[in-house]
Design a protein around this motif. Structure first.
Motif, short mmCIF file in Angstrom:
data_model
loop_
_atom_site.label_atom_id
_atom_site.label_comp_id
_atom_site.label_asym_id
_atom_site.label_seq_id
_atom_site.Cartn_x
_atom_site.Cartn_y
_atom_site.Cartn_z
N THR A 223 0.83 -1.21 0.00
CA THR A 223 0.00 0.00 0.00
C THR A 223 0.86 1.26 0.00
O THR A 223 0.59 2.21 -0.75
CB THR A 223 -0.93 0.01 1.24
OG1 THR A 223 -1.76 -1.15 1.21
CG2 THR A 223 -1.79 1.26 1.26
N ARG A 224 1.90 1.27 0.81
CA ARG A 224 2.75 2.45 0.92
C ARG A 224 3.48 2.76 -0.39
O ARG A 224 3.53 3.91 -0.82
CB ARG A 224 3.78 2.23 2.06
CG ARG A 224 4.90 3.27 2.13
CD ARG A 224 4.39 4.65 2.45
NE ARG A 224 5.47 5.62 2.47
CZ ARG A 224 5.30 6.93 2.49
NH1 ARG A 224 4.08 7.44 2.49
NH2 ARG A 224 6.32 7.75 2.50
N TYR A 225 4.02 1.73 -1.01
CA TYR A 225 4.87 1.96 -2.19
C TYR A 225 4.17 1.65 -3.51
O TYR A 225 4.79 1.76 -4.57
CB TYR A 225 6.17 1.15 -2.06
CG TYR A 225 6.94 1.52 -0.81
CD1 TYR A 225 7.56 2.76 -0.69
CD2 TYR A 225 7.01 0.64 0.26
CE1 TYR A 225 8.24 3.12 0.46
CE2 TYR A 225 7.69 0.98 1.41
CZ TYR A 225 8.30 2.22 1.52
OH TYR A 225 8.97 2.57 2.66
N LYS A 226 2.88 1.26 -3.42
CA LYS A 226 2.10 0.96 -4.62
C LYS A 226 2.80 -0.08 -5.49
O LYS A 226 3.04 0.13 -6.69
CB LYS A 226 1.82 2.24 -5.41
CG LYS A 226 0.98 3.25 -4.63
CD LYS A 226 0.74 4.52 -5.45
CE LYS A 226 -0.21 5.47 -4.73
NZ LYS A 226 0.24 5.88 -3.40
N TYR A 238 13.50 -4.82 -4.46
CA TYR A 238 13.74 -4.49 -5.86
C TYR A 238 12.61 -3.62 -6.42
O TYR A 238 12.85 -2.64 -7.15
CB TYR A 238 13.85 -5.77 -6.71
CG TYR A 238 15.19 -6.48 -6.58
CD1 TYR A 238 16.39 -5.77 -6.62
CD2 TYR A 238 15.24 -7.88 -6.45
CE1 TYR A 238 17.61 -6.43 -6.51
CE2 TYR A 238 16.46 -8.54 -6.34
CZ TYR A 238 17.64 -7.81 -6.36
OH TYR A 238 18.85 -8.45 -6.25
N GLN A 239 11.38 -3.97 -6.06
CA GLN A 239 10.23 -3.21 -6.55
C GLN A 239 10.21 -1.79 -5.98
O GLN A 239 9.91 -0.83 -6.69
CB GLN A 239 8.93 -3.93 -6.19
CG GLN A 239 8.67 -5.19 -6.99
CD GLN A 239 7.25 -5.71 -6.78
OE1 GLN A 239 6.28 -4.96 -6.92
NE2 GLN A 239 7.12 -6.99 -6.46
N VAL A 243 10.30 1.77 -8.00
CA VAL A 243 9.28 2.81 -7.82
C VAL A 243 9.89 4.13 -7.36
O VAL A 243 9.49 5.21 -7.81
CB VAL A 243 8.21 2.34 -6.80
CG1 VAL A 243 7.29 3.49 -6.39
CG2 VAL A 243 7.39 1.20 -7.39
N ARG A 244 10.87 4.05 -6.45
CA ARG A 244 11.48 5.26 -5.89
C ARG A 244 12.71 5.74 -6.67
O ARG A 244 13.35 6.71 -6.27
CB ARG A 244 11.87 4.99 -4.42
CG ARG A 244 10.66 4.89 -3.49
CD ARG A 244 9.81 6.15 -3.56
NE ARG A 244 8.61 6.08 -2.79
CZ ARG A 244 8.48 6.47 -1.53
NH1 ARG A 244 9.53 6.94 -0.88
NH2 ARG A 244 7.33 6.37 -0.92
N LYS A 257 20.20 2.39 -0.43
CA LYS A 257 19.36 3.58 -0.39
C LYS A 257 17.89 3.19 -0.19
O LYS A 257 17.16 3.81 0.59
CB LYS A 257 19.50 4.38 -1.68
CG LYS A 257 18.75 5.71 -1.67
CD LYS A 257 19.03 6.49 -2.94
CE LYS A 257 18.28 7.83 -2.92
NZ LYS A 257 18.52 8.60 -4.18
N THR A 258 17.47 2.13 -0.87
CA THR A 258 16.09 1.63 -0.73
C THR A 258 15.82 1.21 0.71
O THR A 258 14.76 1.52 1.28
CB THR A 258 15.87 0.43 -1.67
OG1 THR A 258 16.16 0.81 -3.00
CG2 THR A 258 14.45 -0.08 -1.57
#
Length: 282
Positions: A223-226, A238-239, A243-244, A257-258
């Motif tokens: 939900t947070r990162y869609k 990885y996803q 996204v970011r 960093k992720t």
């Protein structure tokens, strides 16, 4: 990864607390509401075993509200007065005076029988690093905080803070304990930032956090990162990197960093209200 961290200054701090404990009536223990068991220092239980106790579940706004209430009941059953508070917005602070009176009822009654009336309760605030002790003291004391000077028998230079006419406070540095009994305790402390991130593998830490959240709060990361649901924490990382836009040279995902983003979002409450310690496991 072995989650252990006990810098040298903490040994000195514990030694000082053993001296200071003789001077106080009440131990006010701040816990992180997200990990009420993992953030309890067993050294404090040993040091304060003959003292009145008050537990404050700080950062309660970041924790699961239903779990907050269960933990309050958990401590109540153990005969310990406990409150949930949020020092940043002063939620629950007004209830502390009454809680102190309840926790120290026996001491106050003994003083009354001895003819000692209106003597302030002397309390020590204890807690692990990053639990929010300074924010709590500032919130509780407000602008009326005054240092009362040295007390007889107290090490020269030590200052007591008078919070009100009924309570004087002695602050202590945040301390962990020399060795955690189990890996989960150390890991939970690392999750909330009570350890120095520089000594940790943040990618491993984020991996373990995702794994735990997938179990306790399925879908909260998605939900947070869609992102699409995935059981594999590494695939989730990885996803999130995609996204970011966390990329290294050659378009490779920047997992460090992720990981920092995921940990920061958990610690700041952006992932939602989360409690990692569960009462039935305490």
């Amino acid at each position: 990864m072995d989650y252990q961290w006990f810098p040298g200054h903490m040994t000195k701090a514990i030694r000082q607390m053993k001296e200071d404990i003789k001077l106080i009536d009440l131990v006010i223990e701040l816990l992180d509401a997200r990990i009420p068991i993992s953030s309890r220092n067993p050294e404090i239980d040993h040091l304060g075993q003959n003292k009145a106790r008050l537990i404050l579940l700080n950062k309660a706004d970041l924790a699961d509200e239903s779990q907050n209430n269960q933990w309050i009941e958990y401590f109540k059953k153990k005969g310990i007065v406990a409150l949930k508070i949020n020092s940043k917005n002063k939620q629950g602070i007004k209830e502390i005076n009454n809680a102190v009176t309840i926790a120290c009822k026996e001491k106050i009654e003994k003083n009354r029988k001895k003819g000692i009336i209106n003597r302030p309760i002397r309390a020590m605030v204890v807690g692990i690093p990053n639990v929010g002790k300074s924010t709590f003291i500032n919130a509780y004391a407000g602008k009326n905080c005054t240092k009362t000077g040295n007390k007889p028998g107290v090490t020269k230079g030590k200052q007591w803070i008078r919070l009100n006419k009924n309570l004087e406070l002695l602050d202590t540095p945040g301390i962990l304990w020399p060795k955690f009994d189990d890996r989960t305790t150390g890991m939970h402390l690392a999750f909330i930032g009570s350890m120095n991130d520089n000594i940790l593998d943040v990618s491993e830490l984020a991996y373990q956090l995702i794994k735990l959240l997938n179990h306790l709060y399925p879908g909260i990361i998605n939900t947070r990162y869609k992102i699409k649901g995935d059981e594999d924490p590494l695939e989730v990382m990885y996803q999130v990197a995609e996204v970011r836009g966390c990329k290294l040279k050659g378009n490779q995902p920047d997992l460090e960093k992720t990981s920092g983003i995921i940990l920061d979002d958990f610690r700041s409450g952006k992932l939602g209200r989360i409690t990692l310690d569960r009462e039935n496991a305490g």
